[in-house]
Design a protein around this motif. Structure first.
Motif, PDB file in Angstrom:
ATOM      1  N   VAL A  11      18.417 -12.539 -68.225  1.00 41.97           N
ATOM      2  CA  VAL A  11      19.140 -11.996 -67.070  1.00 41.97           C
ATOM      3  C   VAL A  11      18.585 -10.600 -66.800  1.00 41.97           C
ATOM      4  O   VAL A  11      18.484  -9.781 -67.713  1.00 41.97           O
ATOM      5  CB  VAL A  11      20.662 -11.937 -67.338  1.00 41.97           C
ATOM      6  CG1 VAL A  11      21.395 -11.303 -66.157  1.00 41.97           C
ATOM      7  CG2 VAL A  11      21.200 -13.328 -67.612  1.00 41.97           C
ATOM      8  N   HIS A  12      18.181 -10.358 -65.547  1.00 36.86           N
ATOM      9  CA  HIS A  12      17.626  -9.070 -65.134  1.00 36.86           C
ATOM     10  C   HIS A  12      18.457  -8.494 -63.990  1.00 36.86           C
ATOM     11  O   HIS A  12      19.122  -9.236 -63.270  1.00 36.86           O
ATOM     12  CB  HIS A  12      16.208  -9.243 -64.565  1.00 36.86           C
ATOM     13  CG  HIS A  12      15.194  -9.725 -65.527  1.00 36.86           C
ATOM     14  ND1 HIS A  12      14.474  -8.884 -66.329  1.00 36.86           N
ATOM     15  CD2 HIS A  12      14.743 -10.991 -65.793  1.00 36.86           C
ATOM     16  CE1 HIS A  12      13.612  -9.595 -67.047  1.00 36.86           C
ATOM     17  NE2 HIS A  12      13.765 -10.868 -66.742  1.00 36.86           N
ATOM     18  N   ARG A  13      18.342  -7.203 -63.811  1.00 33.55           N
ATOM     19  CA  ARG A  13      18.808  -6.587 -62.567  1.00 33.55           C
ATOM     20  C   ARG A  13      17.739  -6.868 -61.526  1.00 33.55           C
ATOM     21  O   ARG A  13      16.546  -6.896 -61.838  1.00 33.55           O
ATOM     22  CB  ARG A  13      18.995  -5.093 -62.752  1.00 33.55           C
ATOM     23  CG  ARG A  13      20.128  -4.779 -63.721  1.00 33.55           C
ATOM     24  CD  ARG A  13      20.212  -3.342 -64.049  1.00 33.55           C
ATOM     25  NE  ARG A  13      20.851  -2.622 -62.948  1.00 33.55           N
ATOM     26  CZ  ARG A  13      21.157  -1.338 -63.004  1.00 33.55           C
ATOM     27  NH1 ARG A  13      20.870  -0.633 -64.072  1.00 33.55           N
ATOM     28  NH2 ARG A  13      21.743  -0.758 -61.993  1.00 33.55           N
ATOM     29  N   ALA A  14      18.155  -7.104 -60.297  1.00 35.91           N
ATOM     30  CA  ALA A  14      17.180  -7.365 -59.235  1.00 35.91           C
ATOM     31  C   ALA A  14      16.224  -6.181 -59.153  1.00 35.91           C
ATOM     32  O   ALA A  14      16.629  -5.033 -59.246  1.00 35.91           O
ATOM     33  CB  ALA A  14      17.896  -7.580 -57.908  1.00 35.91           C
ATOM     34  N   GLY A  15      14.948  -6.465 -59.033  1.00 33.81           N
ATOM     35  CA  GLY A  15      13.955  -5.410 -58.942  1.00 33.81           C
ATOM     36  C   GLY A  15      13.370  -4.986 -60.271  1.00 33.81           C
ATOM     37  O   GLY A  15      12.531  -4.079 -60.316  1.00 33.81           O
ATOM     38  N   CYS A  16      13.764  -5.612 -61.351  1.00 37.63           N
ATOM     39  CA  CYS A  16      13.211  -5.260 -62.665  1.00 37.63           C
ATOM     40  C   CYS A  16      11.701  -5.505 -62.662  1.00 37.63           C
ATOM     41  O   CYS A  16      11.224  -6.525 -62.144  1.00 37.63           O
ATOM     42  CB  CYS A  16      13.885  -6.096 -63.757  1.00 37.63           C
ATOM     43  SG  CYS A  16      13.234  -5.783 -65.420  1.00 37.63           S
ATOM     44  N   THR A  17      10.957  -4.587 -63.241  1.00 34.68           N
ATOM     45  CA  THR A  17       9.493  -4.677 -63.221  1.00 34.68           C
ATOM     46  C   THR A  17       8.925  -5.544 -64.339  1.00 34.68           C
ATOM     47  O   THR A  17       7.726  -5.789 -64.359  1.00 34.68           O
ATOM     48  CB  THR A  17       8.871  -3.270 -63.313  1.00 34.68           C
ATOM     49  OG1 THR A  17       9.332  -2.639 -64.508  1.00 34.68           O
ATOM     50  CG2 THR A  17       9.251  -2.435 -62.106  1.00 34.68           C
TER      51      THR A  17
END
Length: 132
Positions: free
Chosen positions: A86-92
């Protein structure tokens, strides 16, 4: 500001604007014989309708923003021990195809589902208010 209080405020604003518009409609019904006053009230009605439409746009934008705030990246392979990320949107650090994840589903996945884990770089658990 991207939290429940913003949505609550916008819903409150929407209710107030709807009440104001209803009041203007009642006033219009009561002044059928006064053309000058009708013109002023019609102008007020248009302004209130525009305000209400703008509030509806803001609500829709906020709901869309909240729906796209988190994403899930599938595991490297089906039997990977850590499961999906699970990532935050925009994670690089995202390297594979992703799917949007609602705030509620992201919270459940990070907190309770063993088939998911939180990204160590963007730390979605912290943004969700979960203890890490």
């Amino acid at each position: 500001m991207n939290d429940p209080s913003r949505v609550d405020f916008l819903r409150f604003l929407e209710r107030v604007q709807q009440q104001d518009l209803a009041r203007t409609h009642r006033w219009l019904a009561g002044v059928a014989n006064d053309p000058g006053r009708i013109d002023h009230l019609r102008f007020l009605e248009r302004v209130q309708q525009q305000d209400l439409a703008r509030t509806h746009r803001w609500l829709a934008e906020e709901e869309q923003r909240r729906a796209q705030q988190y994403v899930v990246e599938p595991p490297i392979h089906r039997h990977h021990p850590e499961g999906a990320t699970v990532h935050r949107a925009g994670c690089t650090t995202i390297r594979r195809d992703i799917r949007p994840l609602s705030t509620e589903h992201a919270r459940f996945a990070v907190e309770k589902d063993p088939m998911f884990h939180a990204c160590e770089d963007c730390k979605p658990g912290e943004a969700l208010g979960l203890e890490t």
